[in-house]
Design a protein around this motif. Structure first.
Motif, mmCIF file in Angstrom:
data_model
loop_
_atom_site.group_PDB
_atom_site.id
_atom_site.type_symbol
_atom_site.label_atom_id
_atom_site.label_comp_id
_atom_site.label_asym_id
_atom_site.label_seq_id
_atom_site.Cartn_x
_atom_site.Cartn_y
_atom_site.Cartn_z
ATOM 1 N N LEU A 1 0.856 -1.181 0.000
ATOM 2 C CA LEU A 1 0.000 0.000 0.000
ATOM 3 C C LEU A 1 0.892 1.231 0.000
ATOM 4 N N LEU A 2 0.636 2.137 -0.947
ATOM 5 C CA LEU A 2 1.413 3.364 -1.056
ATOM 6 C C LEU A 2 0.532 4.547 -0.683
ATOM 7 N N CYS A 3 1.146 5.573 -0.104
ATOM 8 C CA CYS A 3 0.380 6.773 0.223
ATOM 9 C C CYS A 3 1.271 7.995 0.131
ATOM 10 N N VAL A 4 0.833 8.974 -0.631
ATOM 11 C CA VAL A 4 1.502 10.273 -0.675
ATOM 12 C C VAL A 4 0.451 11.348 -0.474
ATOM 13 N N ILE A 5 0.853 12.421 0.181
ATOM 14 C CA ILE A 5 -0.022 13.580 0.328
ATOM 15 C C ILE A 5 0.532 14.672 -0.569
ATOM 16 N N ARG A 6 -0.249 15.032 -1.582
ATOM 17 C CA ARG A 6 0.173 16.025 -2.567
ATOM 18 C C ARG A 6 -0.922 17.071 -2.719
ATOM 19 N N ASP A 7 -0.555 18.314 -2.475
ATOM 20 C CA ASP A 7 -1.521 19.417 -2.604
ATOM 21 C C ASP A 7 -2.795 19.132 -1.808
ATOM 22 N N ARG A 8 -2.629 18.673 -0.578
ATOM 23 C CA ARG A 8 -3.720 18.382 0.354
ATOM 24 C C ARG A 8 -4.577 17.184 -0.056
ATOM 25 N N VAL A 9 -4.124 16.422 -1.048
ATOM 26 C CA VAL A 9 -4.827 15.200 -1.444
ATOM 27 C C VAL A 9 -4.012 13.994 -0.991
ATOM 28 N N ALA A 10 -4.628 13.109 -0.234
ATOM 29 C CA ALA A 10 -3.980 11.853 0.130
ATOM 30 C C ALA A 10 -4.264 10.842 -0.978
ATOM 31 N N VAL A 11 -3.224 10.493 -1.720
ATOM 32 C CA VAL A 11 -3.358 9.507 -2.800
ATOM 33 C C VAL A 11 -2.951 8.145 -2.235
ATOM 34 N N ILE A 12 -3.921 7.268 -2.072
ATOM 35 C CA ILE A 12 -3.707 5.947 -1.477
ATOM 36 C C ILE A 12 -3.803 4.913 -2.597
ATOM 37 N N THR A 13 -2.701 4.177 -2.812
ATOM 38 C CA THR A 13 -2.633 3.248 -3.947
ATOM 39 C C THR A 13 -2.474 1.819 -3.474
ATOM 40 N N LEU A 14 -3.458 0.974 -3.812
ATOM 41 C CA LEU A 14 -3.331 -0.458 -3.553
ATOM 42 C C LEU A 14 -2.270 -0.986 -4.503
ATOM 43 N N ASN A 15 -1.238 -1.626 -3.967
ATOM 44 C CA ASN A 15 -0.041 -1.907 -4.759
ATOM 45 C C ASN A 15 0.307 -3.399 -4.798
ATOM 46 N N ARG A 16 -0.649 -4.188 -5.287
ATOM 47 C CA ARG A 16 -0.386 -5.609 -5.558
ATOM 48 C C ARG A 16 -0.809 -5.891 -7.008
ATOM 49 N N PRO A 17 -0.193 -5.226 -7.971
ATOM 50 C CA PRO A 17 -0.654 -5.373 -9.361
ATOM 51 C C PRO A 17 -0.585 -6.803 -9.869
ATOM 52 N N GLU A 18 0.352 -7.592 -9.332
ATOM 53 C CA GLU A 18 0.476 -8.980 -9.786
ATOM 54 C C GLU A 18 -0.730 -9.812 -9.360
ATOM 55 N N ALA A 19 -1.489 -9.330 -8.365
ATOM 56 C CA ALA A 19 -2.683 -10.032 -7.886
ATOM 57 C C ALA A 19 -3.920 -9.167 -8.074
#
Length: 276
Positions: free
Chosen positions: A14-32
């Motif tokens: 799981l990845l998370c960055v806060i950019r310009d007050r937006v929390a971008v949360i990325t589910l990061n198991r593309p192989e599954a």
């Protein structure tokens, strides 16, 4: 100037960055196809809570890495590889365990008082569809599709999918989608109200982030009260909902954000909101 902060989620699933007050949360198991796992799911629960409470976050954007949003639960793990410890738990304990996990995931997501957006680069199935529907707005790539999926594995649904689906598409379509488990392509999903927008695949992340950023820059208190009003619209009778709506509006007339919005309108400029 764009600012970006990387948040440690405790797992690379799981990845998370806060950019310009937006929390971008990325589910990061593309192989599954970003299916839920024992590492990803608790991290997602934690990020929903922490970003929802973070005053530096104005909106949450949840998406998936690669060509999927979330394929739901790990079906292979339901077979011979099923967690033996959980199988040995008393039935009542297993029920309570799932109820708590649901409360902390889709329950927490619905409870976030900030705008939440799901960006679907590909399939959202089962619990993955429930997560997308628990967000306020869904934007799908043209190649995406959604499906309930439970009937295909002889299960009835979890994470509030029946409640969420019924409120988005109505009783008749919800029953059809639950009973059949059929795939619904992005165009039909938009037509029946499952997603708000369909965009070209290569523009999904750009357009979803632009919307999230716009909302994150908006009047925080007003957006929070709008969510309260909209939630109550499907729970309360008209008179009660109307009276609560009036109370919230009058409270907002006393805020600095309202005064700033009026002044910006008069001066023909963009309002700058502080959440006060």
């Amino acid at each position: 100037m764009t600012t970006e902060t990387t948040i440690d989620t405790g797992t690379n699933e799981l990845l998370c960055v806060i950019r310009d007050r937006v929390a971008v949360i990325t589910l990061n198991r593309p192989e599954a196809r970003n299916s839920l796992s024992d590492a990803l799911t608790p991290a997602l629960r934690t990020m929903i809570r922490s970003c929802g409470e973070n005053p530096g976050v104005g909106a949450l954007l949840i998406t998936g890495a690669g060509e999927a949003f979330c394929a739901g639960g790990n079906v292979k793990g339901m077979g011979a590889h099923r967690d033996k410890a959980k199988l040995e738990m008393p039935l009542e304990d297993r029920i309570a365990d799932l109820q708590e996990r649901q409360r902390l995931l889709t329950g927490a997501l619905v409870s976030v008082r900030k705008p939440t957006i799901a960006a679907l680069p590909g399939p959202a199935v089962g619990a993955g569809l429930a997560i997308a529907m628990a967000c306020d707005i869904r934007i799908a790539a043209q190649s995406a599709f959604v499906a309930t999926g439970y009937a295909r594995i002889a299960l009835s649904g979890d994470y509030g999918i029946a409640w969420l689906l019924t409120r988005l598409v109505g009783t008749a379509r919800a029953r059809e989608l639950m009973f059949t488990g059929d795939r619904v392509d992005a165009v039909r999903a938009e037509a029946i109200g499952l997603v708000n927008r369909v965009v070209p695949d290569d523009k999904l992340q750009t357009e979803a982030f632009a919307l999230a950023k716009s909302l994150a820059e908006g009047p925080r208190l007003a957006l929070r009260y709008m969510k309260d009003n909209l939630d109550e619209a499907v729970l309360f009778d008209f008179e009660t909902a109307r009276d609560h709506e009036a109370e919230r509006l009058i409270r907002l007339t006393t805020t600095a954000d309202h005064k700033e919005a009026v002044q910006a309108f008069i001066e023909k400029r963009k309002a700058v909101f502080t959440g006060k």
